[in-house]
Write a protein that holds these residues in place. Structure first.
Motif, mmCIF file in Angstrom:
data_model
loop_
_atom_site.group_PDB
_atom_site.id
_atom_site.type_symbol
_atom_site.label_atom_id
_atom_site.label_comp_id
_atom_site.label_asym_id
_atom_site.label_seq_id
_atom_site.Cartn_x
_atom_site.Cartn_y
_atom_site.Cartn_z
ATOM 1 N N LYS A 1 0.848 -1.206 0.017
ATOM 2 C CA LYS A 1 0.062 0.015 -0.112
ATOM 3 C C LYS A 1 0.956 1.214 0.148
ATOM 4 N N GLN A 2 1.729 1.385 0.727
ATOM 5 C CA GLN A 2 2.871 2.481 0.740
ATOM 6 C C GLN A 2 3.482 2.633 -0.303
ATOM 7 N N THR A 3 3.786 1.649 -1.320
ATOM 8 C CA THR A 3 4.389 1.908 -2.384
ATOM 9 C C THR A 3 3.410 2.410 -3.370
ATOM 10 N N ILE A 4 1.899 1.942 -3.185
ATOM 11 C CA ILE A 4 1.183 2.832 -4.327
ATOM 12 C C ILE A 4 0.908 4.220 -3.790
ATOM 13 N N VAL A 5 0.836 4.484 -2.686
ATOM 14 C CA VAL A 5 0.890 5.778 -2.143
ATOM 15 C C VAL A 5 2.020 6.657 -2.796
ATOM 16 N N GLN A 6 3.024 6.138 -2.755
ATOM 17 C CA GLN A 6 4.339 6.793 -3.415
ATOM 18 C C GLN A 6 4.009 6.920 -4.757
ATOM 19 N N PRO B 1 0.417 12.858 -22.250
ATOM 20 C CA PRO B 1 -0.297 14.341 -21.668
ATOM 21 C C PRO B 1 -0.178 14.366 -20.311
ATOM 22 N N LEU B 2 -0.413 15.517 -19.778
ATOM 23 C CA LEU B 2 -0.332 15.887 -18.394
ATOM 24 C C LEU B 2 -1.626 15.163 -17.955
ATOM 25 N N GLU B 3 -2.823 15.151 -18.595
ATOM 26 C CA GLU B 3 -3.887 14.495 -18.332
ATOM 27 C C GLU B 3 -3.938 13.079 -17.862
ATOM 28 N N ALA B 4 -3.108 12.308 -18.577
ATOM 29 C CA ALA B 4 -2.985 11.039 -18.227
ATOM 30 C C ALA B 4 -2.133 10.873 -16.917
ATOM 31 N N VAL B 5 -1.403 11.696 -16.506
ATOM 32 C CA VAL B 5 -0.702 11.648 -15.295
ATOM 33 C C VAL B 5 -1.623 12.203 -14.337
ATOM 34 N N ASP B 6 -2.676 12.946 -14.465
ATOM 35 C CA ASP B 6 -3.471 13.123 -13.301
ATOM 36 C C ASP B 6 -4.657 11.929 -13.256
ATOM 37 N N HIS B 7 -4.860 11.427 -14.342
ATOM 38 C CA HIS B 7 -5.784 10.208 -14.361
ATOM 39 C C HIS B 7 -5.251 9.104 -13.441
ATOM 40 N N ALA B 8 -3.776 8.879 -13.709
ATOM 41 C CA ALA B 8 -3.256 7.924 -12.753
ATOM 42 C C ALA B 8 -3.001 8.297 -11.411
ATOM 43 N N ARG B 9 -2.876 9.597 -11.145
ATOM 44 C CA ARG B 9 -2.910 9.908 -9.784
ATOM 45 C C ARG B 9 -4.164 9.830 -9.147
ATOM 46 N N LYS B 10 -5.425 9.986 -9.610
ATOM 47 C CA LYS B 10 -6.715 9.621 -9.380
ATOM 48 C C LYS B 10 -6.911 8.160 -8.848
ATOM 49 N N PHE B 11 -6.362 7.075 -10.058
ATOM 50 C CA PHE B 11 -6.463 5.996 -9.860
ATOM 51 C C PHE B 11 -5.848 5.525 -8.506
ATOM 52 N N TYR B 12 -4.687 5.813 -8.473
ATOM 53 C CA TYR B 12 -3.882 5.278 -7.313
ATOM 54 C C TYR B 12 -4.533 5.728 -6.023
ATOM 55 N N ASP B 13 -4.987 6.929 -6.067
ATOM 56 C CA ASP B 13 -5.663 7.669 -4.611
ATOM 57 C C ASP B 13 -6.949 6.554 -4.569
ATOM 58 N N ASP B 14 -7.684 6.520 -5.739
ATOM 59 C CA ASP B 14 -8.959 5.548 -5.283
ATOM 60 C C ASP B 14 -8.620 4.140 -4.860
ATOM 61 N N LEU B 15 -7.448 3.682 -5.237
ATOM 62 C CA LEU B 15 -6.910 2.199 -5.152
ATOM 63 C C LEU B 15 -6.520 2.064 -3.568
ATOM 64 N N TYR C 1 -0.674 -4.656 10.633
ATOM 65 C CA TYR C 1 -0.278 -5.340 9.530
ATOM 66 C C TYR C 1 0.279 -4.504 8.420
ATOM 67 N N THR C 2 0.952 -5.007 7.551
ATOM 68 C CA THR C 2 1.508 -4.077 6.377
ATOM 69 C C THR C 2 0.498 -4.521 5.062
ATOM 70 N N PRO C 3 -0.447 -3.826 4.483
ATOM 71 C CA PRO C 3 -1.137 -4.290 3.709
ATOM 72 C C PRO C 3 -0.300 -4.191 2.222
ATOM 73 N N ALA D 1 7.704 1.268 -11.773
ATOM 74 C CA ALA D 1 7.809 -0.361 -11.619
ATOM 75 C C ALA D 1 6.385 -0.531 -11.196
ATOM 76 N N VAL D 2 5.878 0.354 -10.299
ATOM 77 C CA VAL D 2 4.432 0.326 -9.847
ATOM 78 C C VAL D 2 3.625 0.045 -11.243
ATOM 79 N N GLY D 3 3.748 1.202 -12.398
ATOM 80 C CA GLY D 3 3.075 0.849 -13.585
ATOM 81 C C GLY D 3 3.173 -0.404 -14.082
ATOM 82 N N VAL D 4 4.386 -0.988 -14.249
ATOM 83 C CA VAL D 4 4.552 -2.428 -14.786
ATOM 84 C C VAL D 4 3.866 -3.541 -14.130
ATOM 85 N N ILE D 5 4.004 -3.386 -12.819
ATOM 86 C CA ILE D 5 3.169 -4.346 -12.080
ATOM 87 C C ILE D 5 1.698 -4.378 -12.239
#
Length: 814
Positions: free
Chosen positions: A329-334, A366-380, A507-509, A467-471
């Motif tokens: 989880k902490q890696t996703i937050v990063q 595009p910058l919009e793709a970065v923002d979309h990824a940010r929102k995804f990780y936040d929701d995740l 726990y570390t999730p 690396a997170v994106g690859v996984i």
């Protein structure tokens, strides 16, 4: 080449490292040679005393030196002790050769980085990550921009031949950077007094990490760089160390690390250069099977490579773990914060937004793709917290008020029914939220662009989003039959941890994509190689091993470059224990099956048997007799809970000291092992699935008796194990699923444990399987999974007769 057996023996005999091979050893060499010449593989079981290590090296040496099929050997083993055995045997083999093989033993980057070894990196930065950053920084500094001042490179720098078209660096810049990190000549210091030391060697550089000279940096804030890396470029990516640095041309960490440090060159680079020139490369499983470590060897893993896989009974389990991916989880937050950093910078001003967009556009993101990824990780991360809390609410009422009631162990939360091939809950949630496959597949590209932008903009951050994106992309693409998606809760209580959710104090999730079926990946690895040997002391049943290791599939379908099918033979051989049978007693102790249903909960049992059921009584009688056997005795129970019960009983029942093993750190386990070895006879009670029953050499008088109680199956209720069984059913048939996935590995574990007893021709000892399932006619018998020769040695008896048989056996030794 002549075909007679005597001629074949004469060819390989000139390489054999000892005076005479054992009978089984000679046969093993010839079988390995035959497999290699046919571009095939040999699966070989050979117990202690077979001489497997020297046999494999001898066969490989003949194939490399006397045929045009192979250029090198690659040896992999998961056990450090065995790795050293290969090094020792290779040196012995080389000692008898006029032209010895060049050999090298590999280690990880963390063991080789001089700064990392001496604690010169910040505490919050890992050696691997910091090393990679310094490598990138150094590469930029030595890049050939066409403005080099020219001039000859100093004589102290080795010139490595490099194609001009491939050379993008300027070796003179590397030399200048290396020189800039040396102590100031005007300070009248000598190397060794004011320089970095490690591994008993003095480097030519100052202890602190250097920053680039202003004349070589275009930035107002000169970057850190690595002078060891710079020196490697100064040598045109060559090595100042050769194979003569090691005894008999075999170099290990103890040889090339100090030699490289003294010459001021990166030890890891030295190792990488040398392995490409080596005739024999010895490493661990990661170097061959881990996608993250494999690139180190990628240039030499081809059809010219003869591979030796040692301790091959561990292959499935180890490779399954290596091919499973975990996202904490902490890696996703990063990763979210990596993206957020760019988004926030773009929001600061119009110029910053333009700047960010320009850097990202170089990678077509595009910058919009970065923002979309940010929102995804936040929701995740929020979804992950909700899932964990919902699960814990259902399983452990009241945990929110008192997290201390949560189980003190790792926990699994499967995201699909392990017994059914279906889409996982995370993927369903993502689709419902609009995070479809296009988004998941784009995360690796977006992450790489974000990391590049952070670097080019000079932002202070150690990004992880590539690396997170690859996984994440693999999570989406992988099938649901051979992979199980889970939430994994690692038990890691920390009082001072800052936690967004209460459960994180316990726990570390993380998200886990668990590989249930490594056979396909193994087949692909072996398919790239010319041939080889896979060997272990406990590999039977070999027909099962060749199926689950992917070898059979390789033999069945191997397409040549011209479209024609090639024949990749798969051969097998099993050798019996070569030591005198009179020196050992082997028993099948016929007690009712030691199952959870029969024996009850050990925590409810009083040590002296006041409330024991008949099953406990039977096993107590057998354990008491075995523990009273002379010398050191090891009792291997199915798990550590049962080990505690057996230990508490035996402390009252026998006069010997009793050492009870438990799941703990390597250091604590080593202390228990050494206390067991010291002094007179003792009883060691452990788990068959622990670390003291496998890979430990109980030679001499360190162990006289070993008993394995029950069949050491893993927790068959675990979601992962259920998913593995389901995947094996698909691949090998439902009728074979339980046996291939669970029973066979458990029997190999048991056999590994009893194999600790007899380690030499003069050693005497007792081996015992305690439990009816080891008997030939029992319900769910595992007897068929024992090699034929081993079955014939074991005498079946009830606990009532065991003490008398033991007395009679040891009486003959008096």
């Amino acid at each position: 080449m002549r075909d007679t057996a005597s001629t074949r023996e004469e060819v390989w005999r000139e390489y054999f490292g000892f005076d005479e091979p054992y009978a089984n050893q000679a046969d093993a060499i010839e079988r390995a040679v035959e497999a290699g010449k046919s571009r095939g593989f040999l699966a070989m079981e050979g117990p202690c005393g077979t001489g497997k290590t020297m046999a494999a090296l001898t066969a490989g040496t003949h194939l490399v030196r006397d045929t045009d099929l192979y250029e090198r050997m690659v040896v992999v083993t998961p056990v450090k002790q065995q790795l050293q055995q290969f090094v020792d045997d290779l040196r012995t083999l080389n000692a008898g050769m006029d032209d010895p093989l060049d050999g090298i033993s590999l280690v990880g980057k963390r063991d080789l980085c001089p700064y990392g070894r001496e604690g010169k990196f910040p505490n919050d930065v890992g050696t691997h990550d910091r090393c990679e950053d310094l490598r990138e920084s150094t590469a930029r500094l030595v890049e050939d921009d066409g403005r080099s001042s020219g001039g000859a490179v100093a004589d102290t720098v080795i010139q490595n031949e490099v194609d001009d078209e491939d050379q993008w660096w300027d070796p003179r810049k590397g030399q200048d950077l290396a020189a800039a990190a040396r102590p100031d000549a005007t300070a009248q210091t000598t190397i060794g007094e004011e320089t970095l030391h490690t591994a008993g060697a003095a480097s030519p550089y100052r202890p602190e990490q250097p920053t680039a000279p202003e004349s070589m940096s275009e930035s107002d804030d000169p970057p850190l760089y690595c002078p060891f890396e710079a020196d490697w470029y100064a040598r045109n990516k060559g090595s100042p160390v050769d194979f003569s640095a090691g005894p008999n041309n075999v170099v290990t960490l103890e040889n090339y690390l100090p030699a490289a440090v003294e010459r001021g060159t990166c030890p890891h680079r030295v190792m990488s250069v040398m392995l490409e020139r080596a005739d024999v490369v010895v490493g661990n499983y990661n170097h061959l099977f881990d996608p993250g470590s494999r690139p180190l060897l990628s240039s030499i893993l081809d059809e010219g490579t003869f591979v030796v896989v040692d301790e091959a009974h561990r292959l499935e389990e180890r490779v399954r773990d290596l091919l499973s991916d975990r996202l904490g989880k902490q890696t996703i937050v990063q990763a979210r914060n990596d993206c957020n950093l760019l988004v926030q910078r773009a929001q600061q001003s119009v110029d910053h937004k333009k700047q960010v967009r320009e850097v990202l556009s170089a990678r077509e993101v595009p910058l919009e793709a970065v923002d979309h990824a940010r929102k995804f990780y936040d929701d995740l991360t929020r979804w992950l917290d909700d899932c964990v809390e919902t699960h814990l609410d259902a399983e452990h009422e009241g945990w929110r008020a008192n997290p201390a009631i949560l189980p003190e162990r790792d926990c699994e939360i499967p995201l699909r029914d392990p017994d059914t091939v279906e889409q996982d809950e995370l993927t369903k949630w993502a689709e419902e939220k609009g995070y479809d496959g296009q988004l998941w597949r784009s995360l690796a590209k977006v992450g790489a662009a974000v990391e590049d932008a952070i670097d080019q903009l000079g932002l202070t951050r150690q990004p992880v989003c590539a690396a997170v994106g690859v996984i994440a992309g693999q999570w989406w693409e992988r099938d649901h039959s051979t992979f199980l998606r889970e939430i994994e809760l690692e038990h890691s209580p920390a009082e001072n941890r800052s936690a967004d959710a209460d459960y994180e104090s316990v726990y570390t999730p993380g998200l886990l994509c668990y590989n249930c079926m490594p056979a396909t990946a193994l087949r692909d690895v072996f398919d790239e190689l010319g041939g080889g040997v896979l060997m272990s002391a406990t590999l039977e049943p070999l027909d099962v091993f060749t199926r689950v290791s992917g070898l059979d599939a390789l033999a069945e379908t191997d397409d040549g470059d011209d479209g024609d099918d090639l024949t990749r033979s798969v051969r097998s051989a099993t050798y019996d224990l070569p030591f005198p049978p009179a020196n050992r007693a082997s028993y099948l102790v016929d007690c009712r099956p030691f199952t959870a249903r029969n024996r009850g909960d050990p925590e409810d049992m009083k040590p002296l048997g006041e409330n024991w059921n008949p099953t406990r009584d039977e096993y107590a009688q057998a354990l008491r007799a075995l523990a009273r056997s002379p010398g050191n005795v090891m009792i291997a129970m199915p798990n550590y809970r049962e080990a505690r019960w057996a230990g508490a009983y035996l402390e009252e029942a026998v006069e010997k000291p009793v050492v009870v093993d438990e799941a703990s750190s390597n250091e604590a386990t080593e202390r228990r092992k050494q206390s067991f070895f010291r002094g007179g006879g003792k009883v060691l009670v452990t788990s068959t699935r622990g670390t003291l029953t496998e890979g430990v050499d109980y030679d001499g008088e360190k162990l006289s008796t070993c008993a394995v109680v029950g069949v050491p199956l893993v927790n068959i209720g675990s979601p992962r194990i259920r998913a593995v069984q389901r995947a094996y059913g698909d691949a090998f048939g439902e009728e074979n699923a339980f046996e291939y996935a669970l029973t066979v590995p458990a029997v190999r574990r048991a056999r590994q444990a009893i194999g600790r007893v007899i380690r030499g021709s003069e050693e005497v000892g007792v081996r015992a399987f305690v439990g009816r399932r080891y008997a030939p006619d029992a319900r769910h018998s595992v007897y068929p999974f024992l090699p034929v020769g081993e079955r014939e040695e074991f005498t079946r008896m009830t606990p009532d007769f065991l003490a008398g048989q033991l007395d009679a056996f040891w009486g003959k030794r008096d």
